[in-house]
Design a protein around this motif. Structure first.
Motif, mmCIF file in Angstrom:
data_model
loop_
_atom_site.group_PDB
_atom_site.id
_atom_site.type_symbol
_atom_site.label_atom_id
_atom_site.label_comp_id
_atom_site.label_asym_id
_atom_site.label_seq_id
_atom_site.Cartn_x
_atom_site.Cartn_y
_atom_site.Cartn_z
ATOM 1 N N ILE A 164 0.826 -1.203 0.000
ATOM 2 C CA ILE A 164 0.000 0.000 0.000
ATOM 3 C C ILE A 164 0.863 1.256 0.000
ATOM 4 C CG2 ILE A 164 -1.675 1.327 1.348
ATOM 5 C CD1 ILE A 164 -2.773 -1.480 2.265
ATOM 6 N N ILE A 165 1.906 1.286 0.804
ATOM 7 C CA ILE A 165 2.745 2.483 0.835
ATOM 8 C C ILE A 165 3.442 2.686 -0.506
ATOM 9 C CG2 ILE A 165 4.854 1.506 1.840
ATOM 10 C CD1 ILE A 165 4.971 4.061 3.586
ATOM 11 N N ALA A 166 3.837 1.614 -1.172
ATOM 12 C CA ALA A 166 4.440 1.740 -2.504
ATOM 13 C C ALA A 166 3.434 2.338 -3.490
ATOM 14 C CB ALA A 166 4.934 0.384 -2.998
ATOM 15 N N GLU A 167 2.176 1.907 -3.414
ATOM 16 C CA GLU A 167 1.145 2.465 -4.290
ATOM 17 C C GLU A 167 0.879 3.931 -3.940
ATOM 18 O OE1 GLU A 167 -1.832 3.204 -7.070
ATOM 19 O OE2 GLU A 167 -0.228 1.722 -7.037
ATOM 20 N N ALA A 168 0.884 4.278 -2.669
ATOM 21 C CA ALA A 168 0.682 5.669 -2.255
ATOM 22 C C ALA A 168 1.801 6.555 -2.801
ATOM 23 C CB ALA A 168 0.605 5.758 -0.732
ATOM 24 N N GLU A 169 3.037 6.086 -2.727
ATOM 25 C CA GLU A 169 4.166 6.848 -3.262
ATOM 26 C C GLU A 169 4.032 7.023 -4.772
ATOM 27 O OE1 GLU A 169 7.167 5.157 0.187
ATOM 28 O OE2 GLU A 169 7.361 4.401 -1.871
ATOM 29 N N ARG A 170 3.674 5.956 -5.475
ATOM 30 C CA ARG A 170 3.483 6.028 -6.921
ATOM 31 C C ARG A 170 2.376 7.019 -7.256
ATOM 32 N NH1 ARG A 170 0.306 5.373 -10.587
ATOM 33 N NH2 ARG A 170 -1.326 4.603 -9.218
ATOM 34 N N SER A 171 1.284 6.931 -6.535
ATOM 35 C CA SER A 171 0.137 7.795 -6.776
ATOM 36 C C SER A 171 0.491 9.269 -6.547
ATOM 37 C CB SER A 171 -1.024 7.375 -5.875
ATOM 38 O OG SER A 171 -2.129 8.214 -6.062
ATOM 39 N N ALA A 172 1.214 9.564 -5.470
ATOM 40 C CA ALA A 172 1.599 10.950 -5.180
ATOM 41 C C ALA A 172 2.509 11.509 -6.274
ATOM 42 C CB ALA A 172 2.287 11.031 -3.814
ATOM 43 N N ARG A 173 3.467 10.698 -6.741
ATOM 44 C CA ARG A 173 4.346 11.147 -7.840
ATOM 45 C C ARG A 173 3.524 11.443 -9.085
ATOM 46 N NH1 ARG A 173 7.571 6.761 -6.317
ATOM 47 N NH2 ARG A 173 6.773 5.627 -8.106
ATOM 48 N N GLU A 174 2.595 10.531 -9.405
ATOM 49 C CA GLU A 174 1.783 10.678 -10.617
ATOM 50 C C GLU A 174 0.816 11.861 -10.513
ATOM 51 O OE1 GLU A 174 -1.722 8.022 -12.273
ATOM 52 O OE2 GLU A 174 0.244 7.075 -12.655
ATOM 53 N N ARG A 175 0.149 12.006 -9.387
ATOM 54 C CA ARG A 175 -0.842 13.085 -9.221
ATOM 55 C C ARG A 175 -0.219 14.461 -9.217
ATOM 56 N NH1 ARG A 175 -5.771 11.406 -5.747
ATOM 57 N NH2 ARG A 175 -5.538 9.156 -5.653
ATOM 58 N N TRP A 176 0.877 14.619 -8.452
ATOM 59 C CA TRP A 176 1.382 15.948 -8.156
ATOM 60 C C TRP A 176 2.816 16.178 -8.600
ATOM 61 C CZ3 TRP A 176 -0.812 13.933 -3.148
ATOM 62 C CH2 TRP A 176 -2.187 14.173 -3.067
ATOM 63 N N GLY A 177 3.489 15.163 -9.116
ATOM 64 C CA GLY A 177 4.872 15.337 -9.551
ATOM 65 C C GLY A 177 5.831 15.653 -8.416
ATOM 66 N N VAL A 178 5.525 15.185 -7.220
ATOM 67 C CA VAL A 178 6.338 15.492 -6.041
ATOM 68 C C VAL A 178 7.618 14.659 -6.031
ATOM 69 C CG1 VAL A 178 4.389 16.256 -4.656
ATOM 70 C CG2 VAL A 178 5.043 13.845 -4.623
ATOM 71 N N SER A 179 8.627 15.180 -5.345
ATOM 72 C CA SER A 179 9.914 14.489 -5.272
ATOM 73 C C SER A 179 10.178 13.882 -3.897
ATOM 74 C CB SER A 179 11.047 15.445 -5.635
ATOM 75 O OG SER A 179 11.044 16.567 -4.771
ATOM 76 N N GLU A 180 9.310 14.192 -2.916
ATOM 77 C CA GLU A 180 9.480 13.644 -1.571
ATOM 78 C C GLU A 180 8.133 13.277 -0.980
ATOM 79 O OE1 GLU A 180 13.338 15.862 0.432
ATOM 80 O OE2 GLU A 180 11.361 16.655 0.873
ATOM 81 N N MET A 181 8.179 12.300 -0.075
ATOM 82 C CA MET A 181 7.021 11.963 0.748
ATOM 83 C C MET A 181 7.411 12.287 2.179
ATOM 84 S SD MET A 181 3.885 10.600 0.512
ATOM 85 C CE MET A 181 3.613 9.174 -0.536
#
Length: 183
Positions: free
Chosen positions: A112-129
């Motif tokens: 789940i955390i891997a999917e959350a990280e992928r989703s955040a990168r895809e949605r917002w183009g972020v470089s950090e969690m």
């Protein structure tokens, strides 16, 4: 919350929560952190905090706030986990992570955390969690470190006196910021 036994098989599905999910999400989150039910899993805060972890208004706020979502995880149509993602400039914030206690310890959280990280990168183009963890939760912090998060040593005070976040059972609680670079 549906308490039917779950098979370990079955595909996980992810979706953004909607307000109609609030009545199911609150007991899921509570069960992962508070009370005797939480002791089935390993993420319990029952020994350091009493009272509630969240409430319907808090969950609804995460769902409806701009730049925020509560990612719902289902297996075979049954709610089994959730996590908050919030856009904060160059970073995303990860929080309100809850997995049904009886399903903890089997690798589900890692997926789940891997999917959350992928989703955040895809949605917002972020470089950090970013996330905050209660600093005395050594086992939980170690789990996040194995997932690539690093301790920053940056502490923020626990909101003593605000029972919306629980009733502290000790006087040394603070939140520590953990950070992970997202490739």
């Amino acid at each position: 919350m549906d308490t039917a036994p779950l098979r370990e098989s079955g595909e996980l599905t992810y979706r953004d929560a909607v307000e109609a999910d609030v009545p199911a999400l609150v007991p899921l989150i509570e069960s992962a952190y508070r009370g005797d039910a939480s002791r089935t899993g390993w993420t319990t805060e029952a020994d350091i905090l009493d009272g509630q972890r969240t409430d319907p208004d808090g969950v609804r706020e995460v769902i409806t706030a701009p730049g925020s979502t509560l990612l719902v995880v289902e297996r075979d149509g049954v709610l089994i986990a959730c996590c908050q993602l919030e856009h904060r400039g160059e970073a995303a914030y990860f929080g309100m992570f809850a997995v049904r206690p009886e399903l903890q310890g089997g690798g589900l959280g890692r997926r789940i955390i891997a999917e959350a990280e992928r989703s955040a990168r895809e949605r917002w183009g972020v470089s950090e969690m970013h996330m905050t963890v209660i600093s005395v939760r050594d086992e939980l912090i170690a789990w996040y470190e194995r997932r690539g998060y690093r301790r920053t040593g940056k502490l923020s005070p626990f909101p003593y006196g605000d029972e919306r976040f629980g009733i502290p059972q000790r006087d040394d609680l603070a939140f520590e910021l953990l950070v992970k670079d997202l490739p």
